[in-house]
Design a protein around this motif. Structure first.
Motif, PDB file in Angstrom:
ATOM      1  N   ARG A  37       0.824  -1.204   0.000  1.00 34.67           N
ATOM      2  CA  ARG A  37       0.000   0.000   0.000  1.00 34.67           C
ATOM      3  C   ARG A  37       0.860   1.256   0.000  1.00 34.67           C
ATOM      4  NH1 ARG A  37      -2.818  -3.490  -1.415  1.00 34.67           N
ATOM      5  NH2 ARG A  37      -4.930  -3.987  -0.739  1.00 34.67           N
ATOM      6  N   ARG A  42       3.977   0.196  -5.502  1.00 33.04           N
ATOM      7  CA  ARG A  42       2.940  -0.241  -6.444  1.00 33.04           C
ATOM      8  C   ARG A  42       3.375  -0.008  -7.888  1.00 33.04           C
ATOM      9  NH1 ARG A  42      -1.728   3.071  -8.031  1.00 33.04           N
ATOM     10  NH2 ARG A  42      -0.046   4.526  -8.517  1.00 33.04           N
ATOM     11  N   PRO A  79      -3.846  -6.909 -10.456  1.00 34.56           N
ATOM     12  CA  PRO A  79      -4.540  -6.235  -9.357  1.00 34.56           C
ATOM     13  C   PRO A  79      -4.601  -7.117  -8.102  1.00 34.56           C
ATOM     14  CG  PRO A  79      -5.718  -5.888 -11.397  1.00 34.56           C
ATOM     15  CD  PRO A  79      -4.650  -6.912 -11.685  1.00 34.56           C
ATOM     16  N   GLN A  83      -7.850  -5.859  -2.263  1.00 33.18           N
ATOM     17  CA  GLN A  83      -8.397  -4.491  -2.266  1.00 33.18           C
ATOM     18  C   GLN A  83      -9.892  -4.458  -2.550  1.00 33.18           C
ATOM     19  OE1 GLN A  83      -6.747  -2.086  -5.570  1.00 33.18           O
ATOM     20  NE2 GLN A  83      -6.384  -4.041  -6.604  1.00 33.18           N
ATOM     21  N   ASP A  92      -9.836  -1.664   0.035  1.00 39.33           N
ATOM     22  CA  ASP A  92      -9.741  -0.237  -0.295  1.00 39.33           C
ATOM     23  C   ASP A  92     -11.021   0.158  -1.019  1.00 39.33           C
ATOM     24  OD1 ASP A  92      -9.273   2.297  -1.371  1.00 39.33           O
ATOM     25  OD2 ASP A  92      -7.169   1.868  -1.786  1.00 39.33           O
ATOM     26  N   LYS A  94     -11.921   2.817  -2.334  1.00 38.57           N
ATOM     27  CA  LYS A  94     -11.740   3.691  -3.492  1.00 38.57           C
ATOM     28  C   LYS A  94     -11.247   2.947  -4.731  1.00 38.57           C
ATOM     29  CE  LYS A  94     -10.910   7.749  -0.683  1.00 38.57           C
ATOM     30  NZ  LYS A  94      -9.944   8.749  -0.249  1.00 38.57           N
ATOM     31  N   SER A  95     -10.894   1.698  -4.559  1.00 34.51           N
ATOM     32  CA  SER A  95     -10.384   0.904  -5.676  1.00 34.51           C
ATOM     33  C   SER A  95     -11.537   0.193  -6.382  1.00 34.51           C
ATOM     34  CB  SER A  95      -9.383  -0.123  -5.145  1.00 34.51           C
ATOM     35  OG  SER A  95      -8.694  -0.710  -6.201  1.00 34.51           O
ATOM     36  N   GLU A  99     -10.470   0.351 -12.294  1.00 36.86           N
ATOM     37  CA  GLU A  99      -9.323   1.186 -11.944  1.00 36.86           C
ATOM     38  C   GLU A  99      -8.750   0.739 -10.602  1.00 36.86           C
ATOM     39  OE1 GLU A  99      -9.606   5.407 -12.466  1.00 36.86           O
ATOM     40  OE2 GLU A  99     -11.176   5.178 -13.977  1.00 36.86           O
ATOM     41  N   PRO A 100      -8.041  -0.401 -10.625  1.00 39.75           N
ATOM     42  CA  PRO A 100      -7.451  -0.875  -9.369  1.00 39.75           C
ATOM     43  C   PRO A 100      -6.323   0.052  -8.916  1.00 39.75           C
ATOM     44  CG  PRO A 100      -6.685  -2.207 -11.213  1.00 39.75           C
ATOM     45  CD  PRO A 100      -7.731  -1.275 -11.758  1.00 39.75           C
ATOM     46  N   ARG A 101      -6.223   0.234  -7.613  1.00 35.56           N
ATOM     47  CA  ARG A 101      -5.172   1.102  -7.064  1.00 35.56           C
ATOM     48  C   ARG A 101      -3.928   0.315  -6.681  1.00 35.56           C
ATOM     49  NH1 ARG A 101      -7.858   5.199  -2.825  1.00 35.56           N
ATOM     50  NH2 ARG A 101      -5.708   5.874  -2.789  1.00 35.56           N
ATOM     51  N   TRP A 102      -4.084  -0.977  -6.370  1.00 34.92           N
ATOM     52  CA  TRP A 102      -2.999  -1.763  -5.787  1.00 34.92           C
ATOM     53  C   TRP A 102      -2.727  -3.019  -6.582  1.00 34.92           C
ATOM     54  CZ3 TRP A 102      -0.961   1.708  -3.061  1.00 34.92           C
ATOM     55  CH2 TRP A 102      -1.749   2.640  -2.375  1.00 34.92           C
TER      56      TRP A 102
END
Length: 162
Positions: A37, A42, A79, A83, A92, A94-95, A99-102
């Motif tokens: 994270r 990342r 991904p 998350q 997460d 927001k993920s 649109e994966p963040r992690w």
């Protein structure tokens, strides 16, 4: 198109998550890296790490941190499924799937060092003065390793660098 040159990494894992010896006992001696994270780490996973790269398996957050052995990246840049799991501690909100963040990667146990290479030994070796893990304040769990650093650490661990 030229063949991509193999890259080298240092991947940190806390002993309560998985030791290098434990990795060998898992199915196919493979671990699934989850929970990174940090955006810089990342980006390295997502953009630079590739299947076939090699990594030092570093025990962190313990009394005597250091490198236990070598793992092979068997899958990189996908991904992180944790998350998306609202019951997982790495969830997460927001993920999204689109649109994966992690990102995660998988490693396979390759070779244990004959001698565990302690962080203190890395710091004491002048040839490794520029290695990220010995730099003050360098806490990233995923770090690139230069080819000459790779060879020197392998020598310290009593194994060939191939």
């Amino acid at each position: 198109m030229s063949k991509r040159e193999k890259k080298y990494w240092l991947v940190k894992c806390e002993l309560d998550e998985c030791s290098f010896d434990e990795l060998k006992t898992r199915p196919q001696s493979t671990g699934y890296w989850r929970g990174v994270r940090n955006y810089q780490a990342r980006n390295l996973i997502r953009d630079d790490m590739k299947k076939g790269d090699l990594a030092f398996f570093y025990h962190s957050n313990c009394d005597k941190p250091g490198i236990a052995g070598i793992a092979t990246i068997t899958r990189a840049g996908y991904p992180d499924p944790s998350q998306f799991d609202d019951k997982h501690h790495y969830y997460d909100e927001k993920s999204t799937e689109d649109e994966p963040r992690w990102f995660s990667f998988d490693v396979e146990w390759k070779r244990k060092f004959k001698r565990f290479v302690h962080l203190a030994d890395l710091k004491a070796n002048d040839k490794l003065a520029d290695m990220r893990v010995v730099q003050r304040g360098q806490r990233l769990s995923i770090q690139p390793v230069a080819a000459q650093e790779w060879k020197e650490v392998c020598k310290m661990g009593g194994v060939s660098s191939a």
